[in-house]
Design a protein around this motif. Sequence first.
Motif, PDB file in Angstrom:
ATOM      1  N   VAL A 249       0.942  -1.477  -0.232  1.00 23.78           N
ATOM      2  CA  VAL A 249      -0.144  -0.041   0.100  1.00 23.78           C
ATOM      3  C   VAL A 249       0.220   1.215  -0.073  1.00 23.78           C
ATOM      4  N   ALA A 250       2.500   1.427   1.022  1.00 24.16           N
ATOM      5  CA  ALA A 250       2.875   2.293   0.984  1.00 24.16           C
ATOM      6  C   ALA A 250       3.596   2.192  -0.708  1.00 24.16           C
ATOM      7  N   LYS A 251       4.008   1.616  -1.040  1.00 19.26           N
ATOM      8  CA  LYS A 251       4.564   1.982  -2.169  1.00 19.26           C
ATOM      9  C   LYS A 251       4.193   2.224  -3.290  1.00 19.26           C
ATOM     10  N   GLY A 252       2.602   2.065  -3.714  1.00 15.95           N
ATOM     11  CA  GLY A 252       1.714   1.956  -4.581  1.00 15.95           C
ATOM     12  C   GLY A 252       1.120   3.505  -4.455  1.00 15.95           C
ATOM     13  N   THR A 259       8.357   7.642   5.834  1.00 14.19           N
ATOM     14  CA  THR A 259       7.257   7.026   4.921  1.00 14.19           C
ATOM     15  C   THR A 259       6.162   6.283   6.159  1.00 14.19           C
ATOM     16  N   TYR A 260       6.792   4.963   5.393  1.00 12.25           N
ATOM     17  CA  TYR A 260       6.144   3.136   5.789  1.00 12.25           C
ATOM     18  C   TYR A 260       6.393   3.461   7.345  1.00 12.25           C
ATOM     19  N   THR A 261       7.214   3.531   8.190  1.00 11.65           N
ATOM     20  CA  THR A 261       6.763   3.204   9.280  1.00 11.65           C
ATOM     21  C   THR A 261       6.408   4.166  10.383  1.00 11.65           C
ATOM     22  N   THR A 302     -10.157  -0.753   6.777  1.00 16.90           N
ATOM     23  CA  THR A 302      -9.688  -1.646   5.632  1.00 16.90           C
ATOM     24  C   THR A 302     -10.221  -0.900   4.217  1.00 16.90           C
ATOM     25  N   LEU A 303     -10.716  -0.586   4.092  1.00 20.15           N
ATOM     26  CA  LEU A 303     -11.748  -0.489   2.828  1.00 20.15           C
ATOM     27  C   LEU A 303     -11.785   1.724   2.859  1.00 20.15           C
ATOM     28  N   THR A 304     -10.561   2.084   3.140  1.00 20.03           N
ATOM     29  CA  THR A 304     -10.774   3.501   3.380  1.00 20.03           C
ATOM     30  C   THR A 304      -8.872   3.197   3.031  1.00 20.03           C
ATOM     31  N   SER A 310      -3.864   9.119  -1.062  1.00 23.18           N
ATOM     32  CA  SER A 310      -3.147   9.711  -0.712  1.00 23.18           C
ATOM     33  C   SER A 310      -2.704   8.999   0.607  1.00 23.18           C
ATOM     34  N   VAL A 311      -1.571   8.908   0.809  1.00 28.62           N
ATOM     35  CA  VAL A 311      -1.117   8.834   2.725  1.00 28.62           C
ATOM     36  C   VAL A 311      -2.036   9.453   3.459  1.00 28.62           C
ATOM     37  N   TRP A 312      -2.120  11.241   3.531  1.00 24.22           N
ATOM     38  CA  TRP A 312      -2.337  11.856   4.788  1.00 24.22           C
ATOM     39  C   TRP A 312      -4.383  11.209   5.120  1.00 24.22           C
TER      40      TRP A 312
END
Length: 418
Positions: A249-252, A259-261, A302-304, A310-312
């Motif tokens: 999800v983070a890589k996408g 940011t992943y952490t 999970t749906l969200t 975006s990460v935010w």
Amino acid sequence: MPSAHPSVLQPLGQPVFRMLWLAWLAGNMTMWMNDVSAAWLMAQLTTGPMMVALVQACASLPLFLLGLPSGALADLLDRKRLYAFAQFWIALVSIALAVLAAAGWMTANSLLLLCFANGIGLAMRFPVFSAIVPTLVPRAQLPAALTLNALAINVSRIAGPLLAGVVMASLGMGAVFALNAALSLLSCVLILRCKTPPHDSTRVSRGLLETMRGGVAYVRQSPSMRNILVRTFLFFLHSIGLIALLPLVAKGLQANATTYTLLLASMGVGAILSALALPRLAATASPDRVVATGVLLYAGATLTAALAPSVWLVAPALALSGGVWLCVVNTLTMAAQVVLPNAMRARGMAIYQMAIMGGSAAGAALWGQVASRTSVSSALLSSAALSLAMLWLSRRVCVQIVPHPEPEAAPVASVELH
């Protein structure tokens, strides 16, 4: 006159519990640092969703396969020494990871093998710690003690990934695993320094296999424990999808390691905030209502995360998922702890651990396969849909907190540190 609802921090007034809680905190720091580092390293070694999801599956599988033997050993042997040995084993695995990562010799297969070896240490650790805790605090303080244990997991869920991200960025992946080894050894020392109440293993049947059979027989004959195990397995079967696929999800979203952490840390923040409300929640809502509401909210989170651009937007969803996770798991753990008698507690909690890790391993493999054949978003949407279907199908499986009728342990104040 004691408060009807003890403060969450009250068990820390017990010196032995405080020392073991610090060891638990240090041990969980290594767990989360290893998880985030191994998942991110695998995402760099391969682009296949299945291999990334298998990191979580390999970490969980030993806790499923070895949970019952570990619980039987905890009922047969000195629990403190077994706990210390588990942390020492994890330190040895971390040293191996550090050497391979620093030398550039790490491969996807060797990483999976060492994640499995690390899981062996975790399999030994959980049942013995779960069996020790109820002997250290009065039963009235047990909910607070379990909340503190969950808080340790989630404080380390924040601090562990953040620390791993900083060390990874400045010193490299090998340094993260080396730090894990140091923290595991620190936890081992803390465990050996404290004197826990003696465990009367003479009440347990002789022989490992006979002891294991006794644990299984007790659980089969306990309707309350069976219902807890069903609910636990189903919750982790669907909830692990978000955690196992989070690196992808983070890589996408074009996120880097930092940011992943931070995304992982947001789950811990949500858990800590929910812990503040947990005593009031436990006093006002039934376990069934907590679990059912938790499944609904987790499905929404999970749906969200699956659809967020975006990460935010992902971060608040992860914070919600972390808060829900703590409430549901703490409720199920509390129910299992009080249902089991002390002589059976390590084996019973080992079987409970098997339900957690069996659901986690099966779910990680399932959602990794779905993501490989479709997409990460489709896998997350499927896990959310399945959680709602399973909630409806298991609506008659009730979770009740019914204490086992046995005298309380001797006051912990009489137990001193070495």
